[in-house]
Design a protein around this motif. Structure first.
Motif, PDB file in Angstrom:
ATOM      1  N   ASP A 142       0.829  -1.205   0.000  1.00 18.86           N
ATOM      2  CA  ASP A 142       0.000   0.000   0.000  1.00 18.86           C
ATOM      3  C   ASP A 142       0.863   1.255   0.000  1.00 18.86           C
ATOM      4  O   ASP A 142       0.491   2.278  -0.581  1.00 18.86           O
ATOM      5  CB  ASP A 142      -0.928   0.001   1.220  1.00 18.86           C
ATOM      6  CG  ASP A 142      -2.064  -0.990   1.070  1.00 18.86           C
ATOM      7  OD1 ASP A 142      -2.401  -1.329  -0.085  1.00 18.86           O
ATOM      8  OD2 ASP A 142      -2.613  -1.438   2.094  1.00 18.86           O
ATOM      9  N   GLN A 189       1.450  -5.791  -4.818  1.00 17.74           N
ATOM     10  CA  GLN A 189       0.002  -5.689  -4.666  1.00 17.74           C
ATOM     11  C   GLN A 189      -0.675  -7.051  -4.710  1.00 17.74           C
ATOM     12  O   GLN A 189      -1.671  -7.279  -4.027  1.00 17.74           O
ATOM     13  CB  GLN A 189      -0.582  -4.774  -5.755  1.00 17.74           C
ATOM     14  CG  GLN A 189      -0.309  -3.304  -5.522  1.00 17.74           C
ATOM     15  CD  GLN A 189      -0.967  -2.446  -6.579  1.00 17.74           C
ATOM     16  OE1 GLN A 189      -0.456  -2.299  -7.679  1.00 17.74           O
ATOM     17  NE2 GLN A 189      -2.113  -1.886  -6.249  1.00 17.74           N
ATOM     18  N   ASP A 200      -6.278   3.765   5.867  1.00 25.04           N
ATOM     19  CA  ASP A 200      -5.361   2.624   5.753  1.00 25.04           C
ATOM     20  C   ASP A 200      -4.636   2.417   7.079  1.00 25.04           C
ATOM     21  O   ASP A 200      -4.037   3.343   7.639  1.00 25.04           O
ATOM     22  CB  ASP A 200      -4.351   2.875   4.630  1.00 25.04           C
ATOM     23  CG  ASP A 200      -3.653   1.597   4.209  1.00 25.04           C
ATOM     24  OD1 ASP A 200      -3.189   0.858   5.095  1.00 25.04           O
ATOM     25  OD2 ASP A 200      -3.594   1.343   2.987  1.00 25.04           O
ATOM     26  N   LYS A 224      -0.143   3.538  -3.153  1.00 22.49           N
ATOM     27  CA  LYS A 224      -0.948   4.699  -2.774  1.00 22.49           C
ATOM     28  C   LYS A 224      -0.107   5.964  -2.563  1.00 22.49           C
ATOM     29  O   LYS A 224      -0.486   7.049  -3.006  1.00 22.49           O
ATOM     30  CB  LYS A 224      -1.740   4.396  -1.504  1.00 22.49           C
ATOM     31  CG  LYS A 224      -2.771   3.278  -1.671  1.00 22.49           C
ATOM     32  CD  LYS A 224      -3.510   3.016  -0.369  1.00 22.49           C
ATOM     33  CE  LYS A 224      -4.527   1.886  -0.529  1.00 22.49           C
ATOM     34  NZ  LYS A 224      -5.252   1.600   0.730  1.00 22.49           N
TER      35      LYS A 224
END
Length: 381
Positions: A30, A93, A61, A34
């Motif tokens: 992440d 991922q 998150d 992100k």
């Protein structure tokens, strides 16, 4: 946030470890997908900056909290005299083998710069902790800390949804008349009956009312009746054919009883003779069959006319329904003949095969017409 710590000891008990590497694991990456942070991230300030960037991109998150928890663990170890370092590693991922290989290579790269003889793993769940065995092949694991949020998002969301549903049930008349109205009526009737000493009698009434309400709501009888009773040509046709069909179905029972035992309509006790033998049952079914089929056909026909008035494609389904009803009539009629006259059951095969052939041909033609009509509607749009 609260941190749950479980020590993992391997081999014999060791003395106090002097050089510890605090590793925060982000197995699904992440932090990279992100926040755009490239791992490994080593050092207190660098980890704090990475956590802040992730929190700004996705405040919900939990990985950002895990990174802060790793920094806090690093500071606690340093204050207790350990030589410590904190680092953030991530997988991919899609996780899997490639992601785990990436985590191992990052841990090896960190240990080349910081010669640690033990590691503390910080994560926010079991998924990140699944990489512990592969990290342990590179560096001994002395402790695992899991970050658990005090206010779980799923719990808060569940309470919010539950509150919304309760508010809808209480203030929306569409739902309150059933969820509050029916129980309220039952409680009121039960209370009045208890005062007058009719508890036993009223119990049967309350159960019947509650059962009827459940059936009406379960099968959408109220909505179906509303749609059938709309003041339109189709609505009037459906209402008429429905009532006429029900009357014919009820009449078929009387006709069946009269055919099975003459004069049974004037002698209620003789109804029991319907179940005495096979011939009586066959006569009963044979007598009710014409009116029963006309009643069902009347209901199906009303649905067909209503769909035809509206120009709905559903009329094709209604036609097929009537065809099935017509083809079943010879089969059921032959079955009653077998019961009454004792004919061979093999006489059912011809009407069954003929009916099956008619249904298959009709269904093929109607399906072809349905696809053609549906394609025409799409082109017209």
């Amino acid at each position: 946030m609260s941190i749950k710590e479980a020590s993992l000891q391997s081999g014999t008990t060791e003395t106090k470890t002097s050089r510890l590497l605090v590793i925060c694991v982000d197995r699904d990456d992440d932090i990279g997908s992100k926040a755009g942070v490239i791992t490994p991230v080593v050092g207190r300030n660098a980890c704090i900056e990475a956590a802040q960037r992730l929190a700004l991109e996705d405040p919900e998150d939990a990985d950002s909290n895990s990174i802060f928890a790793a920094v806090k663990t690093f500071e606690d170890l340093t204050s207790k005299g350990y030589q410590a370092e904190v680092a953030l590693v991530s997988g991919t991922q899609h996780k899997g083998v490639q992601g785990d290989e990436k985590i191992v290579s990052q841990v090896k790269a960190i240990t080349m710069k910081f010669a640690a003889n033990g590691a503390v793993i910080v994560s926010d769940g079991e998924d990140d902790e699944s990489v512990i065995p592969i990290i342990q092949n590179v560096l001994p694991i002395v402790s695992v800390k899991r970050v658990v949020m005090r206010a779980s998002r799923s719990v808060e969301y569940s309470y919010a949804v539950l509150g919304r549903y309760l508010k809808t049930i209480a203030f929306d008349s569409k739902y309150s008349k059933f969820f509050l109205g029916v129980p309220g009526m039952l409680l009121l009737i039960g209370g009045v009956a208890t005062v007058f000493g009719l508890t036993r009698e009223i119990f049967a009434v309350l159960v019947s009312i509650l059962g009827g309400a459940f059936l009406i709501r379960a099968f959408d009888v109220d909505r179906a009746w509303t749609n059938w009773n709309k003041p339109t040509p189709g609505g009037f046709i459906r209402t008429f054919t429905l009532v006429a069909g029900i009357v014919m179905i009820l009449a078929s029972l009387t006709a069946g009883i009269g055919s099975a035992v003459p004069g049974i309509t004037t002698k209620p006790d003789s109804i029991l003779k319907l179940v005495l033998n096979q011939q009586t049952t066959g006569l009963f079914i044979s007598g009710m069959l014409p009116f029963l089929w006309m009643g069902i056909g009347c209901i199906f026909g009303g649905s067909l006319l209503s769909s035809w008035f509206k120009g709905s494609i559903r009329s094709i389904t209604d036609v097929l329904r009537l065809i099935v009803l017509v083809t079943l009539y010879p089969v059921v009629s032959q079955f009653t003949t077998i019961m009454v006259k004792g004919e061979s059951p093999f006489t059912l095969i011809p009407p069954l095969l003929i009916g099956l052939a008619v249904i298959l041909i009709s269904a093929s033609l109607l399906f072809h017409k349905y696809r053609k009509k549906k394609g025409g509607e799409v082109l017209s749009e």
